[in-house]
Scaffold this motif. Structure first.
Motif, PDB file in Angstrom:
ATOM      1  N   UNK A 286       0.818  -1.221   0.000  1.00 35.16           N
ATOM      2  CA  UNK A 286       0.000   0.000   0.000  1.00 35.16           C
ATOM      3  C   UNK A 286       0.847   1.264   0.000  1.00 35.16           C
ATOM      4  N   UNK A 287       2.100   1.119   0.389  1.00 42.41           N
ATOM      5  CA  UNK A 287       3.033   2.262   0.394  1.00 42.41           C
ATOM      6  C   UNK A 287       4.335   1.803  -0.259  1.00 42.41           C
ATOM      7  N   UNK A 288       4.801   2.608  -1.215  1.00 43.33           N
ATOM      8  CA  UNK A 288       6.081   2.298  -1.863  1.00 43.33           C
ATOM      9  C   UNK A 288       7.103   3.360  -1.457  1.00 43.33           C
ATOM     10  N   UNK A 289       8.340   2.915  -1.273  1.00 42.57           N
ATOM     11  CA  UNK A 289       9.413   3.845  -0.914  1.00 42.57           C
ATOM     12  C   UNK A 289      10.281   4.037  -2.140  1.00 42.57           C
ATOM     13  N   UNK A 290      10.437   5.287  -2.509  1.00 38.65           N
ATOM     14  CA  UNK A 290      11.143   5.626  -3.740  1.00 38.65           C
ATOM     15  C   UNK A 290      12.586   5.978  -3.363  1.00 38.65           C
ATOM     16  N   UNK A 291      13.513   5.030  -3.585  1.00 39.56           N
ATOM     17  CA  UNK A 291      14.927   5.298  -3.262  1.00 39.56           C
ATOM     18  C   UNK A 291      15.604   5.821  -4.516  1.00 39.56           C
ATOM     19  N   UNK A 292      16.192   7.025  -4.415  1.00 43.51           N
ATOM     20  CA  UNK A 292      16.746   7.656  -5.616  1.00 43.51           C
ATOM     21  C   UNK A 292      18.265   7.591  -5.681  1.00 43.51           C
ATOM     22  N   UNK A 293      18.934   7.472  -4.535  1.00 45.10           N
ATOM     23  CA  UNK A 293      20.408   7.413  -4.530  1.00 45.10           C
ATOM     24  C   UNK A 293      20.874   6.518  -3.391  1.00 45.10           C
ATOM     25  N   UNK A 294      21.999   5.842  -3.639  1.00 41.89           N
ATOM     26  CA  UNK A 294      22.625   5.031  -2.594  1.00 41.89           C
ATOM     27  C   UNK A 294      24.091   5.430  -2.511  1.00 41.89           C
ATOM     28  N   UNK A 295      24.610   5.528  -1.290  1.00 37.61           N
ATOM     29  CA  UNK A 295      26.027   5.857  -1.099  1.00 37.61           C
ATOM     30  C   UNK A 295      26.611   4.949  -0.031  1.00 37.61           C
ATOM     31  N   UNK A 296      27.929   4.666  -0.124  1.00 35.84           N
ATOM     32  CA  UNK A 296      28.566   4.036   1.036  1.00 35.84           C
ATOM     33  C   UNK A 296      28.555   5.026   2.202  1.00 35.84           C
ATOM     34  N   UNK A 297      28.558   4.502   3.434  1.00 31.26           N
ATOM     35  CA  UNK A 297      28.491   5.368   4.617  1.00 31.26           C
ATOM     36  C   UNK A 297      29.557   6.470   4.582  1.00 31.26           C
ATOM     37  N   UNK A 299      30.540   8.203   2.315  1.00 32.59           N
ATOM     38  CA  UNK A 299      30.164   9.334   1.445  1.00 32.59           C
ATOM     39  C   UNK A 299      28.961  10.112   1.989  1.00 32.59           C
ATOM     40  N   UNK A 300      28.793  10.093   3.297  1.00 28.41           N
ATOM     41  CA  UNK A 300      27.636  10.771   3.906  1.00 28.41           C
ATOM     42  C   UNK A 300      27.592  12.256   3.545  1.00 28.41           C
ATOM     43  N   UNK A 301      28.761  12.877   3.408  1.00 21.40           N
ATOM     44  CA  UNK A 301      28.758  14.319   3.071  1.00 21.40           C
ATOM     45  C   UNK A 301      28.098  14.552   1.706  1.00 21.40           C
ATOM     46  N   UNK A 302      28.339  13.648   0.754  1.00 22.01           N
ATOM     47  CA  UNK A 302      27.703  13.784  -0.575  1.00 22.01           C
ATOM     48  C   UNK A 302      26.186  13.675  -0.425  1.00 22.01           C
ATOM     49  N   UNK A 303      25.764  12.740   0.405  1.00 25.17           N
ATOM     50  CA  UNK A 303      24.320  12.563   0.633  1.00 25.17           C
ATOM     51  C   UNK A 303      23.723  13.827   1.243  1.00 25.17           C
ATOM     52  N   UNK A 304      24.451  14.466   2.152  1.00 24.69           N
ATOM     53  CA  UNK A 304      23.937  15.689   2.777  1.00 24.69           C
ATOM     54  C   UNK A 304      23.828  16.825   1.764  1.00 24.69           C
ATOM     55  N   UNK A 317      19.895   6.609   0.575  1.00 23.99           N
ATOM     56  CA  UNK A 317      20.219   5.584   1.567  1.00 23.99           C
ATOM     57  C   UNK A 317      21.733   5.406   1.646  1.00 23.99           C
ATOM     58  N   UNK A 318      22.249   5.269   2.873  1.00 27.49           N
ATOM     59  CA  UNK A 318      23.673   4.989   3.106  1.00 27.49           C
ATOM     60  C   UNK A 318      23.823   3.513   3.474  1.00 27.49           C
ATOM     61  N   UNK A 319      24.911   2.901   2.995  1.00 31.53           N
ATOM     62  CA  UNK A 319      25.209   1.498   3.341  1.00 31.53           C
ATOM     63  C   UNK A 319      26.513   1.429   4.111  1.00 31.53           C
ATOM     64  N   UNK A 320      26.479   0.931   5.365  1.00 30.41           N
ATOM     65  CA  UNK A 320      27.733   0.826   6.132  1.00 30.41           C
ATOM     66  C   UNK A 320      28.685  -0.201   5.500  1.00 30.41           C
TER      67      UNK A 320
END
Ligand SMILES: NC(=O)c1ccc[n+]([C@@H]2O[C@H](COP(=O)([O-])OP(=O)(O)OC[C@H]3O[C@@H](n4cnc5c(N)ncnc54)[C@H](OP(=O)(O)O)[C@@H]3O)[C@@H](O)[C@H]2O)c1
Length: 320
Positions: A286-297, A299-304, A317-320
């Protein structure tokens, strides 16, 4: 454990990959091996001068400061008092600095059981990691504060963003409401696809004036900030609520003091009771989550930087 942490509260202090001793769980705590972390505006707002950073400095854990709230992962250890969770359970949840906990930008978090929800078998951990802040905020806004019932109307300002996308889908597919979404022209098709009955393009006209044609609303959820509180309240029916998700300034928050006291602010806190209906809605399709970018942890500054653009149409989303 490894975490993206800053060593001081200076404005320009970078997040650096840092080794921090993994705390042993207290009797009422669990340790979670983190697999995915959703990025939210609060993660970078806590690094900037303002009420969030002030609160984290005052009542949060000592430096180094680990930012982040959302996480999904697997329980690897638990304290003696923890009965309802087992080592090996896949869980989703949010950290809470007011409980002295470090943030979620790490490969381990230590939290209490009432901050997590066990995931159904096969639930995608990346999707789970992107859910807590947005899902809990949308749920609190529509249900706990908005008391939205089937057939009533919900107006979602900022319908294409992280919170807005979940709010549109929960309002339509879980609460059975009639949904009016506000977004820019480039996101109209997406917001319609999410289930909005009517989509108002804010670049074409004043969206609150355009929304008058669809009033009265049971709930107006402002995920943007800067919209006039009185104009939002004027769109409400009897018992309706204007929920201020965005708008961190004390001036914006002062709207709660204005008669007839139908403006309310929300402060998202992940709890099992709030996470469960959102997780169930995703599991039920009933709810879909739209993930648009993934980064390694690391690269958190890029995500910010991406999140700070204010133009995200889904989750990072960040991946440790
Ligand atoms: N109070 C709480 O507990 C709580 C919890 C979660 C979030 N928040 C706050 O709520 C805000 C939204 O969070 P989020 O995670 O949804 O952020 P987000 O995903 O970064 O939101 C970005 C979206 O906002 C849209 N947007 C920007 N200006 C708009 C406008 N004038 N009208 C309509 N849409 C507009 C953008 O679409 P376009 O490019 O099309 O404009 C974009 O899709 C942030 O300020 C965040 O800090 C507060």
């Amino acid at each position: 454990m490894k975490a993206m942490a800053q060593r001081s509260w200076k404005q320009s202090e970078p997040l650096l990959l840092t080794e921090i001793p993994t705390p042993l769980p207290k009797p009422n705590e669990i340790v979670v091996d983190v697999k995915a972390i959703g990025v939210n505006p609060v993660d970078w707002k806590m690094r900037q001068r303002g009420p969030l950073r002030f609160a984290a400095r005052l009542i949060g854990p000592p430096l180094p400061f680990v930012t982040g709230v959302d996480f999904a992962g697997v329980v690897t250890a638990k304290g003696a008092e923890v009965k309802d969770l087992q080592v090996g359970d896949a869980v989703v949840g949010g950290t809470n600095f007011s409980r002295g906990q470090r943030g979620s930008y790490a490969d381990r978090v230590v939290v209490r059981p009432d901050q997590v929800c066990v995931l159904p078998p096969g639930f995608d951990l990346e999707v789970a990691g992107a859910l807590p802040v947005t899902g809990v905020t949308a749920w609190m806004s529509l249900v706990e504060i908005g008391h939205l019932q089937p057939g009533q109307k919900a107006l979602i300002l900022g319908a294409s963003g992280g919170v807005g996308q979940i709010a549109v889908q929960l309002a339509k597919n879980v609460r059975g409401a009639v949904v009016v979404g506000v977004c820019s022209q480039k996101n109209v098709a997406l917001v319609k696809e999410l289930g909005a009955d009517v989509v108002i393009d804010y670049s074409q006209s004043d969206p609150l004036a355009a929304a008058k044609a669809h009033a009265p609303f049971q709930v107006v959820v402002d995920c943007v900030g800067g919209y006039s509180g009185s104009a939002c309240r004027a769109l409400l029916g009897p018992g309706g609520r204007h929920v201020m998700v965005a708008g961190d300034s004390p001036l914006a928050q002062a709207q709660v003091l204005v008669p007839p006291w139908t403006s309310k602010s929300v402060l998202a806190r992940s709890t099992t009771a709030r996470l469960k209906p959102v997780v169930d809605a995703v599991a039920a399709g009933k709810v879909k989550v739209h993930i648009v970018e993934r980064f390694p942890l690391a690269d958190a500054e890029k995500a910010h930087q991406l999140s700070q653009s204010g133009r995200m149409v889904g989750k990072v989303v960040l991946r440790p």
